[in-house]
Design an enzyme around this catalytic site. Sequence first.
Site, PDB file in Angstrom:
ATOM      1  N   TYR A 203      94.937  97.791 -50.255  1.00  0.00           N
ATOM      2  CA  TYR A 203      94.795  99.930 -51.033  1.00  0.00           C
ATOM      3  C   TYR A 203      93.431  99.593 -50.042  1.00  0.00           C
ATOM      4  O   TYR A 203      92.374  99.246 -50.394  1.00  0.00           O
ATOM      5  CB  TYR A 203      94.166  99.638 -52.679  1.00  0.00           C
ATOM      6  CG  TYR A 203      96.500  99.851 -52.102  1.00  0.00           C
ATOM      7  CD1 TYR A 203      96.819 100.618 -52.645  1.00  0.00           C
ATOM      8  CD2 TYR A 203      97.457  98.075 -53.262  1.00  0.00           C
ATOM      9  CE1 TYR A 203      98.434 100.543 -53.392  1.00  0.00           C
ATOM     10  CE2 TYR A 203      98.013  99.062 -54.031  1.00  0.00           C
ATOM     11  CZ  TYR A 203      99.273  99.645 -53.958  1.00  0.00           C
ATOM     12  OH  TYR A 203      99.922  99.868 -54.398  1.00  0.00           O
TER      13      TYR A 203
ATOM     14  N   LYS B 266      95.791  75.663 -77.801  1.00  0.00           N
ATOM     15  CA  LYS B 266      96.109  76.909 -78.424  1.00  0.00           C
ATOM     16  C   LYS B 266      96.043  77.787 -76.708  1.00  0.00           C
ATOM     17  O   LYS B 266      96.163  76.993 -76.327  1.00  0.00           O
ATOM     18  CB  LYS B 266      94.582  77.661 -79.174  1.00  0.00           C
ATOM     19  CG  LYS B 266      93.296  78.133 -77.756  1.00  0.00           C
ATOM     20  CD  LYS B 266      92.224  77.819 -78.553  1.00  0.00           C
ATOM     21  CE  LYS B 266      90.507  77.024 -78.005  1.00  0.00           C
ATOM     22  NZ  LYS B 266      90.092  77.815 -79.518  1.00  0.00           N
TER      23      LYS B 266
HETATM   24  C1  LIG Z   1      88.556  76.627 -78.275  1.00  0.00           C
HETATM   25  C2  LIG Z   1      88.536  75.823 -79.346  1.00  0.00           C
HETATM   26  C3  LIG Z   1      87.719  74.342 -79.060  1.00  0.00           C
HETATM   27  C4  LIG Z   1      87.822  74.166 -77.871  1.00  0.00           C
HETATM   28  O1  LIG Z   1      86.982  73.993 -77.189  1.00  0.00           O
HETATM   29  P1  LIG Z   1      86.744  73.985 -75.719  1.00  0.00           P
HETATM   30  O2  LIG Z   1      85.566  74.288 -75.116  1.00  0.00           O
HETATM   31  O3  LIG Z   1      87.579  74.657 -74.582  1.00  0.00           O
HETATM   32  O4  LIG Z   1      86.794  72.726 -75.776  1.00  0.00           O
HETATM   33  C5  LIG Z   1      87.662  73.557 -79.978  1.00  0.00           C
HETATM   34  N1  LIG Z   1      86.989  74.447 -81.165  1.00  0.00           N
HETATM   35  C6  LIG Z   1      87.616  75.712 -81.568  1.00  0.00           C
HETATM   36  C7  LIG Z   1      87.089  76.026 -82.658  1.00  0.00           C
HETATM   37  C8  LIG Z   1      87.054  76.294 -80.915  1.00  0.00           C
HETATM   38  O5  LIG Z   1      87.774  77.531 -80.611  1.00  0.00           O
END
Ligand SMILES: *Cc1c(COP(=O)(O)O)cnc(C)c1O
Length: 342
Positions: free
Chosen positions: A240, A31
């Site tokens: 800044y 994702k």
């Molecule tokens: C993001 C996510 C994962 C992966 O989690 P990590 O901690 O990055 O390994 C797995 N399952 C779901 C439902 C997620 O939202």
Amino acid sequence: MGLQIDIGAIVANWKALAAQAPGARAAAVVKADAYGLGAPRVARALYDAGARDFFVALAGEGRALRPHLPEDAAICVLSGHMEGEDLAGLVPVLNSAEQFFRDRTMRRGKPFAIQLDSGMNRLGMEAAEWAAIRAEALAADRGAGPRFIMSHLACADEPDDPANAAQLAAFRAMTEGCAVPRSLAATGGILLGPDYHFDLVRPGVGLYGGLPFAGARQVVRLSLPVIQTREVRPGEFVGYGASWSAESPRRIATVAAGYADGIPRALSSSGVCLYADGLACPVVGRVSMDLITADVTGLASVPAALDLICPEQPIDRLAGFAGTIGYEVLTSLGQRYERTYL
Ligand SMILES: *Cc1c(COP(=O)(O)O)cnc(C)c1O
């Protein structure tokens, strides 16, 4: 120069996490463009290494990834079945009875999975909601039931947190007797041990070199080009707000990246450093939109680029200086960096 992404290290991390859960299939969570590192390339490399199950958050991400993977790769959409979404070639993870019944043709031979809420109260069906549709979902038009049933742990990065065992028990209770593959563990859950592995594990951040997978190979190096160096006299300020001034003669280098590239402004005056072949150069003054300044007085010569993410300062260490986590550092990596894949 730019953002170097070690695909071989991602594959090695996937294999190492898969080997920790030998009884389960290992999926890959890609994702948010594979946590900022480029979903098409990452997913293709993991497919070639044997991964056949991929997770994205949104149907749009799944549609963008679909042409990059062979047909036998499943692309699962964690947000499930949203109104009006085209799910062709994707596997929605249905999170509610509403999503289950949204499109009544869903269950006619179209693939789907189910997410249950085991205590996190973020996504997934509650126990009572699941109990009400369970028989229908599992029968789902004779033979075309869910690919798998999953849930997600809230505290898997804290092995001693009692929420882990409580969620495990809740998940077991809700899925007992379902003759369907089950999935509970992301990276942290894999490291909690075999009780948490079930049939499918879903590593994300560990693939990309992040905690809680302390044994991960580092995946990212971020080298920022030096645009200019200057000598600063005692009493002169840098950046800044004139938030930093020199107490002695200093040499300052200005590099080409800033908060517009996802480098948190909160890193200003945090103790974070840029690195020249492993030598630390403290960041001084504020991180601005496109520029960062560092004290390079200690270097015999200033290289063409200084590293912000490198073995001396991996993503989670950098994140700590900004009061955030490695996940956020990765997914914020800007589009202006030139990305090279090793
Ligand atoms: C993001 C996510 C994962 C992966 O989690 P990590 O901690 O990055 O390994 C797995 N399952 C779901 C439902 C997620 O939202």
